[in-house]
Design a protein around this motif. Structure first.
Motif, mmCIF file in Angstrom:
data_model
loop_
_atom_site.group_PDB
_atom_site.id
_atom_site.type_symbol
_atom_site.label_atom_id
_atom_site.label_comp_id
_atom_site.label_asym_id
_atom_site.label_seq_id
_atom_site.Cartn_x
_atom_site.Cartn_y
_atom_site.Cartn_z
ATOM 1 N N MET A 713 0.813 -1.219 0.000
ATOM 2 C CA MET A 713 0.000 0.000 0.000
ATOM 3 C C MET A 713 0.848 1.271 0.000
ATOM 4 S SD MET A 713 -3.417 -0.607 2.308
ATOM 5 C CE MET A 713 -4.042 1.023 1.924
ATOM 6 N N LEU A 714 2.107 1.148 0.419
ATOM 7 C CA LEU A 714 2.978 2.317 0.459
ATOM 8 C C LEU A 714 3.813 2.458 -0.811
ATOM 9 C CD1 LEU A 714 4.206 2.166 4.171
ATOM 10 C CD2 LEU A 714 2.324 3.486 3.205
ATOM 11 N N GLU A 715 3.643 1.536 -1.742
ATOM 12 C CA GLU A 715 4.383 1.615 -3.003
ATOM 13 C C GLU A 715 3.687 2.576 -3.959
ATOM 14 O OE1 GLU A 715 4.738 -2.407 -4.340
ATOM 15 O OE2 GLU A 715 6.072 -2.993 -2.686
ATOM 16 N N PRO A 716 4.454 3.262 -4.813
ATOM 17 C CA PRO A 716 3.865 4.275 -5.714
ATOM 18 C C PRO A 716 2.826 3.719 -6.679
ATOM 19 C CG PRO A 716 6.263 4.453 -5.654
ATOM 20 C CD PRO A 716 5.917 3.203 -4.929
ATOM 21 N N ASP A 717 2.990 2.451 -7.080
ATOM 22 C CA ASP A 717 2.075 1.888 -8.079
ATOM 23 C C ASP A 717 0.903 1.119 -7.462
ATOM 24 O OD1 ASP A 717 3.586 -0.153 -7.052
ATOM 25 O OD2 ASP A 717 3.985 -1.129 -8.988
ATOM 26 N N PHE A 718 0.652 1.335 -6.145
ATOM 27 C CA PHE A 718 -0.468 0.628 -5.511
ATOM 28 C C PHE A 718 -1.780 0.994 -6.195
ATOM 29 C CE2 PHE A 718 -3.973 0.801 -2.391
ATOM 30 C CZ PHE A 718 -4.073 -0.552 -2.102
#
Length: 761
Positions: A713-718
């Motif tokens: 959820m904290l990744e840019p591509d979520f």
């Protein structure tokens, strides 16, 4: 006995004060400050006052502008505060006493001082003994120690700003605070014991105070950049909403007539002034007024006073708006309510009730009221949650609202500065909660009780319909509606969940009405207010008070045990003059003996409302207390509570702490907290169920997925869309089945936590 006081001037005197606190076993404490917000860089604690026995107090100079004048050379106030904290506040054998200790505790924690042992808060003791206001120290001194009443007004001390008060009078005042607090608390403590309220005080109230200290300290992190975007974008929205109202034909026509009336009155006043002037003496004054009249008739308005004559109607004015709404030239609404001044009301409740009198959604009256309510909503969002939060955000980028244990008479928590318990839902305004983001590297996790008050009501009354619905996992409101319309529950559920079904909207309305009736019963609302709740004017659904009363009668007929419980409550109330909640709180209602029918009716409404509402709130509160202490003991992953609403707990935590095991463990605690050893009851006939949602902000409420790696959820591509697709695989699995379905996975999470925690410790 008058309070004697001493200002601590050196380390030796501080050591003696510490020794005295240890000898008596008491330290009544109170900080004075420069009145700046606690988490702003400008905040300063000026003195700490301490009382170890009645009649005497000492003040420790801190960051006060006169500290050097009163203390010995080399005095380091931070070191002295730390020494007192280590040897007294952190000594479990010394009882800490204060009035509203949450405030003082947060100051101690700013300097890494954490209390151990017993803490007694006089304000909360008084509240449990008598939940009616006032609860402040000064009022209690006037009530119980009247000879010292108004001590804060001596030598006009209360008129001096907090950052300007001199050391000597400030210390005298501070020691009076701690002295009177100790005297009152010793008196209150015995009262609590004698009245059987001590268990509730120690096991619920004071433990809650500690948890809420942490909640206030953690605060709600604000996305300042997004807040600024909203500051810039909402003013044009508000102006556009106003223009939409001004452009309504009826409003245009009224404005023209209204302003013409003002112009005529103004000209008449000028003409009267001319008549009263002497042409031989006041020639220039007469010419000036005649020129004004000529200009106005020619449409030339120059002065501020003249421009007021042609401005648009002020939609927030206590003069203009009533004229627009109630005059024959305006909308000519019926006056259904008057304000305290005896004038026709224009408050939101009045607008809502007037809207129910207009059947046609597209009529001018309906469009005007809908538009005005929409404008009021936008203005409230802006002033309270955008501009208001902007002003209240402190230097650490957080809102540190106060959570008040003593804020309501029902026992529910309240909140202030800002009110974090009345944040609008995303359905009301999607932007408000988006301002509250999880700090970097963390996520929000919200645990929200499902129909907590109804579950308590089902337990207390023994109503089979609700108990069966809850225990079989049914939606109770839909189940009630299905029973009413003689439709099998599964069939009603199928229609309700299928948005394309021709009867979907009908069942949405039926479920909503069943819900409103049930909650109307709990809140003790009458037929008139229930009619408002059941109506949906924009959809053309208008319910009269008579129809609402009929629905209530049908509901009671279908649920006889609710009526029986209500009668038992009334009987107990009439006999004792108070009600008692499951957690031992008392709600004193002497109004039951009043000759005023309105006051008596008020007491009777609370006969069902108080036990349900109070216990439901305390279930959430006590569950949060248990989880807080388990986390402090290292038995559960660390999460930080940042907001407690009546039946929900918002926390922030690292994504790796959100997993099937941790969610199940929290659910196990919340669904039926271990209350028997502390309060003498346990609910076994209904589960206090709850939902868990996760988000990067408070607005993002994504349902929990077992086994999901929340670091994604904290990744840019979520992708929220991909997440919800994944959720479809698990949405049919209730938390109660996690242990059976994901036992191996849960054990692994638990082992990993224990291993990691063991390494950390």
């Amino acid at each position: 006995m008058e309070t004697k006081y001493k200002i601590i001037t050196n380390k030796q005197e501080l050591k003696k004060l510490i020794q005295c606190c240890k000898q008596t076993g008491y330290a009544s404490v109170d900080f004075e400050t420069n009145a700046e917000p606690l988490y702003n860089k400008s905040f300063k604690p000026t003195i700490l006052s301490v009382t170890f026995q009645p009649g005497f107090g000492c003040s420790i100079p801190l960051d006060h502008f006169e500290t050097k004048k009163y203390t010995s050379k080399g005095w380091n106030w931070k070191k002295m505060l730390r020494k007192f904290g280590e040897e007294v506040i952190e000594d479990p054998n010394v009882v800490k006493v204060a009035w509203n200790y949450k405030f003082d505790d947060q100051i101690f924690q700013k300097y890494n001082i954490y209390y151990r042992g017993v803490c007694l808060d006089g304000m909360l003791a008084k509240y449990l003994l008598n939940e009616e206001k006032p609860n402040d120290l000064k009022s209690m001194v006037r009530r119980y120690l009247p000879e010292y009443g108004d001590y804060e007004k001596q030598d006009k001390f209360d008129k001096i700003p907090w950052d300007k008060k001199e050391m000597e009078p400030l210390c005298h005042y501070g020691c009076q605070d701690t002295d009177y607090t100790l005297r009152l608390m010793l008196f209150f403590e015995k009262k609590l014991i004698d009245l059987g309220l001590y268990n509730t005080y120690r096991n619920l109230i004071m433990t809650a105070s500690r948890v809420l200290t942490s909640v206030e300290k953690n605060g709600l992190y604000v996305d300042r950049a997004f807040n600024q975007e909203l500051l810039d974008s909402y003013l044009p929205k508000i102006e556009a909403a106003k223009e939409a109202i001004y452009n309504l034909p009826k409003v245009k026509k009224f404005t023209k007539l209204y302003n013409q009336s003002k112009i005529e009155k103004y000209i008449a006043k000028l003409e009267e002034e001319i008549e009263n002037l002497d042409p031989r003496v006041d020639k220039r004054k007469i010419q000036s007024r005649e020129q004004k009249i000529a200009n106005i008739r020619a449409g030339v308005f120059t002065t501020k006073k003249e421009l007021e004559l042609i401005r648009p109607v002020s939609l927030g004015s206590s003069v203009d708006l009533p004229q627009l709404m109630y005059s024959e030239e305006g909308f000519n609404f019926e006056v259904i309510k008057k304000n305290d001044s005896g004038k026709p009301s224009t408050d939101e409740e009045t607008l809502t009730n007037l809207r129910l009198t207009v059947k046609k959604p597209d009529s001018p009256k309906a469009v005007f009221l809908d538009s005005l309510l929409e404008l009021r909503g936008l203005e409230k969002m802006y002033k309270t949650y955008i501009e208001g939060w902007h002003e209240k955000t402190q230097d650490d980028d957080r809102l540190h609202g106060r959570f008040l244990i003593h804020g309501t008479t029902s026992g529910r928590l309240s909140s202030a500065e800002p009110n974090a318990q009345q944040i609008p839902k995303t359905s009301v305004d999607p932007n408000i909660k988006k301002q509250l983001v999880a700090p970097k590297g963390t996520l929000y996790i919200a645990s929200d009780f499902s129909q907590a008050e109804l579950r308590i009501m089902a337990h207390l009354s023994g109503d089979e319909t609700y108990l069966n619905a809850f225990n079989s996992g049914q939606d109770p409101h839909l189940a009630i509606a299905a029973t009413k319309y003689h439709v099998p529950y599964e069939e009603a559920l199928k229609i309700y969940e299928d948005e394309n079904h021709p009867d979907h909207k009908i069942w949405k309305v039926r479920r909503k009405q069943a819900k409103q009736i049930a909650f109307g019963l709990i809140y003790g609302i009458g037929a008139k207010l229930l009619a408002v709740k059941l109506s949906d004017p924009k959809s053309g659904i208008i319910v009269t008070p008579e129809e609402a009363q009929k629905e209530m009668d049908i509901f009671f007929g279908q649920h006889p045990k609710l009526k029986t419980f209500l009668k038992k409550q009334e009987k107990f109330l009439r006999k004792n003059g108070y009600l008692v909640s499951l957690f031992g709180r008392k709600r004193r209602l002497p109004q039951i003996y009043s000759s005023d029918r309105g006051e008596e009716a008020y007491a009777l409404r609370l006969a069902l409302n108080f036990p349900c509402q109070s216990a439901a709130s305390d279930m959430c509160l006590f569950g949060s207390i248990l989880i807080y202490y388990l986390m402090r003991q290292g038995k559960l992953p660390s999460t930080k509570s940042v907001c407690l609403v009546h039946d929900a707990n918002y926390q922030i935590t690292k994504p790796e702490n959100i997993n099937t095991w941790s969610i199940y463990e929290m659910w196990q605690i919340y669904r039926n907290p271990l209350t028997k050893p502390y309060f003498g009851f346990q609910i076994d006939d209904v589960t206090m169920d709850m939902d868990f949602v996760i988000g990067r902000s408070m607005a993002e409420e994504l349902p929990f997925i077992p086994g999901y790696d929340y670091r994604k959820m904290l990744e840019p591509d979520f992708s929220v869309e991909e997440y919800m697709e994944e959720h479809k695989k698990y949405k049919h699995i209730p938390i109660s089945e996690y242990k059976k379905r994901f036992n191996k996975q849960m054990k692994q999470y638990e082992e990993d936590f224990k291993r990691t925690h063991g390494m950390e410790s």
